[in-house]
Write an enzyme that holds these catalytic residues in place. Structure first.
Site, PDB file in Angstrom:
ATOM      1  N   ASP A  84     -50.605 -31.096  54.001  1.00  0.00           N
ATOM      2  CA  ASP A  84     -51.983 -30.956  53.543  1.00  0.00           C
ATOM      3  C   ASP A  84     -52.535 -32.356  53.368  1.00  0.00           C
ATOM      4  OD1 ASP A  84     -54.340 -30.628  52.030  1.00  0.00           O
ATOM      5  OD2 ASP A  84     -53.596 -28.779  51.130  1.00  0.00           O
ATOM      6  N   HIS A  86     -54.703 -28.009  55.328  1.00  0.00           N
ATOM      7  CA  HIS A  86     -55.377 -27.622  54.084  1.00  0.00           C
ATOM      8  C   HIS A  86     -56.189 -26.336  54.207  1.00  0.00           C
ATOM      9  CE1 HIS A  86     -57.152 -27.941  50.165  1.00  0.00           C
ATOM     10  NE2 HIS A  86     -58.366 -27.971  50.675  1.00  0.00           N
ATOM     11  N   SER A 105     -58.461 -24.277  47.560  1.00  0.00           N
ATOM     12  CA  SER A 105     -58.875 -25.629  47.217  1.00  0.00           C
ATOM     13  C   SER A 105     -59.603 -25.642  45.866  1.00  0.00           C
ATOM     14  CB  SER A 105     -59.731 -26.213  48.340  1.00  0.00           C
ATOM     15  OG  SER A 105     -59.854 -27.604  48.207  1.00  0.00           O
ATOM     16  N   MET A 106     -60.845 -26.153  45.790  1.00  0.00           N
ATOM     17  CA  MET A 106     -61.552 -26.108  44.509  1.00  0.00           C
ATOM     18  C   MET A 106     -61.873 -24.673  44.110  1.00  0.00           C
ATOM     19  SD  MET A 106     -65.087 -27.909  43.170  1.00  0.00           S
ATOM     20  CE  MET A 106     -66.163 -26.632  43.828  1.00  0.00           C
ATOM     21  N   PHE A 121     -64.702 -26.909  47.705  1.00  0.00           N
ATOM     22  CA  PHE A 121     -65.658 -28.014  47.561  1.00  0.00           C
ATOM     23  C   PHE A 121     -66.148 -28.499  48.925  1.00  0.00           C
ATOM     24  CE2 PHE A 121     -66.406 -32.658  46.655  1.00  0.00           C
ATOM     25  CZ  PHE A 121     -67.501 -32.485  45.823  1.00  0.00           C
TER      26      PHE A 121
END
Length: 255
Positions: A194, A224, A93-94, A25
């Site tokens: 993270d 992250h 992530s996303m 994202f």
């Protein structure tokens, strides 16, 4: 709309082993290009899509919704599935939640799932008001560049568009609900430090999936955006090893 330099998607037709690589994202394909190019070096077929609204402007992203993002992922998977005997999806992530949704929906048609700091929730109580706030405030401060290695940037937007974030939250709710439908072999790579996606996301994933073939790798030296951090080479090595095992290919010497 013009795409920023480095945000170009990647598509390579190689062998009958396919790897789908997905960014997250507000970021763009640049954060995952190292993995994609490493897979190309193996001679595999690779797709690294650019999600709609990413790699352009945050205002563009604010006009997009999660079904548009997932459609891009599903289309890339369909291309690989048509030409390959084995297909593995990789996401951060996303991007991780999007390929998790793919795993939930595709079942045995997807041969493996590799995740890097996947996102399924953001434990911020303020997010309960995003549905209303998006009509008043178009964006908040950006979420990008959580990287331990100095001088490295992922090129994410400096603003987080709230309409798009609200859509992502809706997707995460659905994906989390259906986690027991994940049965594929899994490689999970996650950072205990993270600052964007809390490590509890990985714990949630592991606690709810039905997969019995699970490899859990802790990224001790990355935040992250681990694909651009100190553990980048480790991540690439483990993904190559994972795909080779699922495809029945011999391990590389020295791996």
């Amino acid at each position: 709309m013009q795409i920023v330099p480095g945000a170009e998607p990647l598509s390579h037709d190689g062998s009958r082993i396919g790897v789908l690589v997905q960014h997250g994202f507000t970021g763009h394909p640049g954060s995952m290009r190292g993995i994609a190019e490493r897979c190309v070096e193996q001679g595999w077929s690779v797709r690294l899509p650019r999600l709609p609204g990413h790699g352009t402007t945050w205002q563009d992203l604010n006009t997009r919704t999660w079904p548009e993002w997932y459609a891009e992922v599903a289309a890339a998977f369909a291309e690989l599935r048509e030409r390959c005997d084995v297909v593995v999806a990789v996401g951060m992530s996303m991007g991780g939640s999007l390929v998790t949704l793919l795993a939930e929906e595709q079942g045995d048609a997807l041969d493996g799932l590799a995740l890097i700091n996947p996102a399924y929730k953001l434990p911020d109580p303020r997010l309960r008001f995003v549905g209303l706030a998006k009509y008043v405030v178009p964006s908040l401060a950006g979420l990008g560049d959580d990287i331990k290695k100095p001088g490295v940037t992922e090129g994410a937007y400096d603003r987080t568009p709230l309409r798009a974030l609200h859509s992502a939250l809706a997707m995460w709710k659905q994906v989390t609900r259906d986690l027991p439908q994940v049965t594929q072999p899994v490689l999970l790579l996650h950072s205990p430090q993270d600052h964007t996606v809390h490590p509890s996301n990985s714990e949630l994933f592991l606690s709810r999936i039905s997969s019995t073939d699970v490899t859990d790798v802790v990224l001790e030296n990355s935040y992250h955006v681990a694909t651009l951090d100190y553990d980048a080479e480790l991540i690439e090595d483990r993904i190559v090893e994972f795909v080779r095992r699922l495809a029945g290919e011999p391990a590389q010497e020295g791996a």
